[in-house]
Design a protein around this motif. Structure first.
Motif, PDB file in Angstrom:
ATOM      1  N   LEU A 194      64.538  48.963  71.271  1.00 16.53           N
ATOM      2  CA  LEU A 194      64.720  47.996  72.344  1.00 16.53           C
ATOM      3  C   LEU A 194      65.520  46.810  71.834  1.00 16.53           C
ATOM      4  N   ASP A 195      66.456  46.321  72.644  1.00 20.78           N
ATOM      5  CA  ASP A 195      67.208  45.138  72.239  1.00 20.78           C
ATOM      6  C   ASP A 195      66.365  43.882  72.461  1.00 20.78           C
ATOM      7  N   LYS A 196      66.950  42.714  72.205  1.00 20.88           N
ATOM      8  CA  LYS A 196      66.196  41.462  72.297  1.00 20.88           C
ATOM      9  C   LYS A 196      65.734  41.164  73.712  1.00 20.88           C
ATOM     10  N   GLU A 197      66.373  41.774  74.697  1.00 16.68           N
ATOM     11  CA  GLU A 197      65.979  41.575  76.092  1.00 16.68           C
ATOM     12  C   GLU A 197      64.965  42.626  76.553  1.00 16.68           C
ATOM     13  N   GLY A 198      64.596  43.536  75.651  1.00 19.58           N
ATOM     14  CA  GLY A 198      63.619  44.553  75.997  1.00 19.58           C
ATOM     15  C   GLY A 198      64.194  45.802  76.622  1.00 19.58           C
ATOM     16  N   ARG A 199      65.518  45.882  76.704  1.00 17.83           N
ATOM     17  CA  ARG A 199      66.141  47.071  77.272  1.00 17.83           C
ATOM     18  C   ARG A 199      66.257  48.163  76.205  1.00 17.83           C
ATOM     19  N   VAL A 200      66.246  49.417  76.651  1.00 17.85           N
ATOM     20  CA  VAL A 200      66.350  50.543  75.729  1.00 17.85           C
ATOM     21  C   VAL A 200      67.784  50.631  75.208  1.00 17.85           C
ATOM     22  N   ALA A 238      52.256  44.372  75.378  1.00 21.33           N
ATOM     23  CA  ALA A 238      52.265  44.695  73.948  1.00 21.33           C
ATOM     24  C   ALA A 238      53.647  44.438  73.346  1.00 21.33           C
ATOM     25  N   ILE A 239      54.698  44.824  74.067  1.00 21.44           N
ATOM     26  CA  ILE A 239      56.062  44.599  73.579  1.00 21.44           C
ATOM     27  C   ILE A 239      56.330  43.113  73.410  1.00 21.44           C
ATOM     28  N   LEU A 240      55.901  42.294  74.383  1.00 18.60           N
ATOM     29  CA  LEU A 240      56.097  40.846  74.299  1.00 18.60           C
ATOM     30  C   LEU A 240      55.337  40.257  73.113  1.00 18.60           C
ATOM     31  N   ARG A 241      54.100  40.744  72.885  1.00 18.11           N
ATOM     32  CA  ARG A 241      53.311  40.215  71.764  1.00 18.11           C
ATOM     33  C   ARG A 241      53.942  40.561  70.425  1.00 18.11           C
ATOM     34  N   VAL A 242      54.412  41.782  70.285  1.00 22.36           N
ATOM     35  CA  VAL A 242      55.035  42.198  69.021  1.00 22.36           C
ATOM     36  C   VAL A 242      56.309  41.397  68.774  1.00 22.36           C
ATOM     37  N   ALA A 243      57.103  41.194  69.806  1.00 19.03           N
ATOM     38  CA  ALA A 243      58.342  40.419  69.661  1.00 19.03           C
ATOM     39  C   ALA A 243      58.054  38.993  69.205  1.00 19.03           C
ATOM     40  N   LYS A 244      56.936  38.449  69.667  1.00 19.12           N
ATOM     41  CA  LYS A 244      56.602  37.065  69.334  1.00 19.12           C
ATOM     42  C   LYS A 244      55.877  36.950  67.997  1.00 19.12           C
ATOM     43  N   SER A 245      54.913  37.824  67.743  1.00 21.76           N
ATOM     44  CA  SER A 245      54.071  37.696  66.547  1.00 21.76           C
ATOM     45  C   SER A 245      54.602  38.458  65.341  1.00 21.76           C
ATOM     46  N   ARG A 246      55.501  39.459  65.583  1.00 21.01           N
ATOM     47  CA  ARG A 246      56.029  40.334  64.534  1.00 21.01           C
ATOM     48  C   ARG A 246      54.950  41.236  63.932  1.00 21.01           C
ATOM     49  N   ARG A 247      53.794  41.320  64.580  1.00 20.95           N
ATOM     50  CA  ARG A 247      52.724  42.200  64.106  1.00 20.95           C
ATOM     51  C   ARG A 247      52.683  43.443  64.980  1.00 20.95           C
ATOM     52  N   ILE A 267      54.285  50.296  68.180  1.00 23.04           N
ATOM     53  CA  ILE A 267      55.296  49.302  68.554  1.00 23.04           C
ATOM     54  C   ILE A 267      55.427  48.321  67.394  1.00 23.04           C
ATOM     55  N   ALA A 268      56.648  48.128  66.894  1.00 23.19           N
ATOM     56  CA  ALA A 268      56.847  47.272  65.719  1.00 23.19           C
ATOM     57  C   ALA A 268      58.204  46.603  65.766  1.00 23.19           C
ATOM     58  N   LYS A 269      58.304  45.479  65.072  1.00 21.37           N
ATOM     59  CA  LYS A 269      59.601  44.838  64.891  1.00 21.37           C
ATOM     60  C   LYS A 269      60.444  45.704  63.972  1.00 21.37           C
ATOM     61  N   ASN A 270      61.737  45.768  64.247  1.00 25.18           N
ATOM     62  CA  ASN A 270      62.642  46.510  63.374  1.00 25.18           C
ATOM     63  C   ASN A 270      62.842  45.714  62.092  1.00 25.18           C
ATOM     64  N   PRO A 271      62.434  46.240  60.914  1.00 22.83           N
ATOM     65  CA  PRO A 271      62.561  45.482  59.666  1.00 22.83           C
ATOM     66  C   PRO A 271      63.976  45.402  59.157  1.00 22.83           C
ATOM     67  N   ILE A 283      63.135  45.899  68.527  1.00 23.58           N
ATOM     68  CA  ILE A 283      61.812  46.526  68.547  1.00 23.58           C
ATOM     69  C   ILE A 283      61.969  48.035  68.428  1.00 23.58           C
ATOM     70  N   LEU A 284      61.151  48.661  67.592  1.00 25.32           N
ATOM     71  CA  LEU A 284      61.125  50.123  67.479  1.00 25.32           C
ATOM     72  C   LEU A 284      59.795  50.641  68.011  1.00 25.32           C
ATOM     73  N   ILE A 285      59.868  51.669  68.841  1.00 27.30           N
ATOM     74  CA  ILE A 285      58.668  52.293  69.387  1.00 27.30           C
ATOM     75  C   ILE A 285      58.707  53.777  69.054  1.00 27.30           C
TER      76      ILE A 285
END
Length: 371
Positions: A194-200, A238-247, A267-271, A283-285
């Protein structure tokens, strides 16, 4: 201006990977040298851990001869290895023409075979790894390096040091990313970026097939959506929380019948934000379907790799796509304990990353099943 351009090119190419050695050669020529040679030496086995040198001329047999016999006779190697980290050493300050005339290394190898005379070198360290010796070499028949050459090289050494470390680190990331993508395809895991806007922005083959099926997951206005409304809200949150917390978080989606959970999402941040098979997704799912039986069992892992029961259980979870933190939460175990077990798994599978460890375990056991 030329030096500034070279510095920028060094860092950019280190991340890109594809042309770093060509840029390093251009930097070598900018300081008046003809070729570069960088290597890490394994003193216990008296051989290089890795060896990289200029392309073009047929250096391979010449370098092979150096590594097989003449490296131990090379007086320059000891000079560079003993110098403080990142300090430029010029052999012309220590090795006179008379020394060269009396040296087996120079008379039997360096001058007639390699055709090289002068060297500027530095010892470069890398956290968690062996040190690298970098040599910038000038052909015989040319004069010694000038003061200007040495000043330019000295100013570039810190950048060369960082760029070479970045190149080596990025190489591991690129390899892990490629391996991870191949492994996920092998395991039938669907992957979405997912990009920064949440789009695939990315979907692998399994992901595209999952979307075509449309039973529990679909695309709506360019974004992932669950077919069940409650699941959809949970996924979005969940996507919004991961984007914000990086957890990272895990989520289960119900089957259309609502009788059981059909899909399990991680669901995780792309390292890695450098170019990789997942593009530059934020974001990687990863998604796996409910399976009738596990791909690999803990008992198989325990026997094959000498894991303890606890380590085998963690390894089984990793193969199923469960993050170590999620495993710790689910089992009520300290995250530090699980991290220690993951390190043991990496050691026993001779792997540098979780992706490589999972690949090793799945590949070996799949080979045994086919025998």
């Amino acid at each position: 201006m030329v030096k500034d351009q070279l510095i920028g090119d060094l860092y950019e190419s280190a991340i890109r990977q594809d042309d770093f050695l060509e840029v390093l050669q251009s930097t070598t020529e900018a300081v008046g040298a003809n070729m570069f040679h960088m290597f890490s030496w394994d003193a216990a086995n008296n051989c290089p851990r890795f060896s990289v040198y200029s392309a073009g001329f047929n250096w391979e047999p010449i370098i092979a001869t150096y590594e097989r016999y003449y490296a131990i006779l090379d007086p320059r190697r000891d000079l560079v290895a003993r110098a403080p980290e990142g300090t430029l050493v010029a052999c012309q300050d220590y090795i006179s023409d008379r020394d060269v005339e009396r040296s087996e290394f120079y008379q039997d190898y360096q001058l007639p075979t390699a055709g090289l005379r002068y060297l500027m070198g530095a010892r470069l360290t890398r956290p968690g790894s062996s040190e690298t010796l970098l040599g910038l070499l000038r052909a015989s028949g040319r004069p010694p390096f000038s003061d200007r050459d040495r000043e330019t090289a000295t100013s570039l050494i810190p950048h060369l040091h960082r760029a070479i470390n970045l190149w080596q680190d990025a190489k591991v990331l690129h390899q892990d990313a490629a391996l991870g993508n191949e492994l996920m395809e092998q395991l039938g895991l669907a992957v979405f970026g997912l990009d920064k806007e949440g789009r695939v922005a990315y979907a692998n083959q399994a992901g595209e097939a999952l979307l075509r099926a449309g039973s529990s997951l679909k695309i709506k206005h360019g974004r992932l959506a669950a077919t069940n409304s409650a699941d959809h809200d949970a996924l979005h949150s969940a996507i919004l929380r991961v984007a914000k917390s990086r957890r990272g978080e895990s989520l289960a989606l119900q089957a259309p019948s609502g009788t059981h959970h059909e899909l399990f999402l991680s669901i995780a941040k792309n390292p890695c934000q450098s170019p990789n098979p997942f593009n530059t997704s934020a974001i990687l799912i990863t998604v796996r379907r409910r399976a009738g039986s596990p791909l690999v069992t803990a008992s198989q892992l325990q026997r094959a790799f000498g894991l303890t029961p606890a380590e085998a259980a963690v390894a089984e979870a990793l193969i199923e796509g469960t993050a170590p933190e999620d495993y710790a939460d689910a089992r009520g175990i300290s995250p530090n304990t699980v991290r220690t077990q993951v390190r043991a798994i990496l050691s026993k599978t001779n792997s540098r990353s979780q992706v490589k460890a999972v690949s090793t375990m799945v590949w070996l056991l799949s080979q045994r099943k086919s025998e």
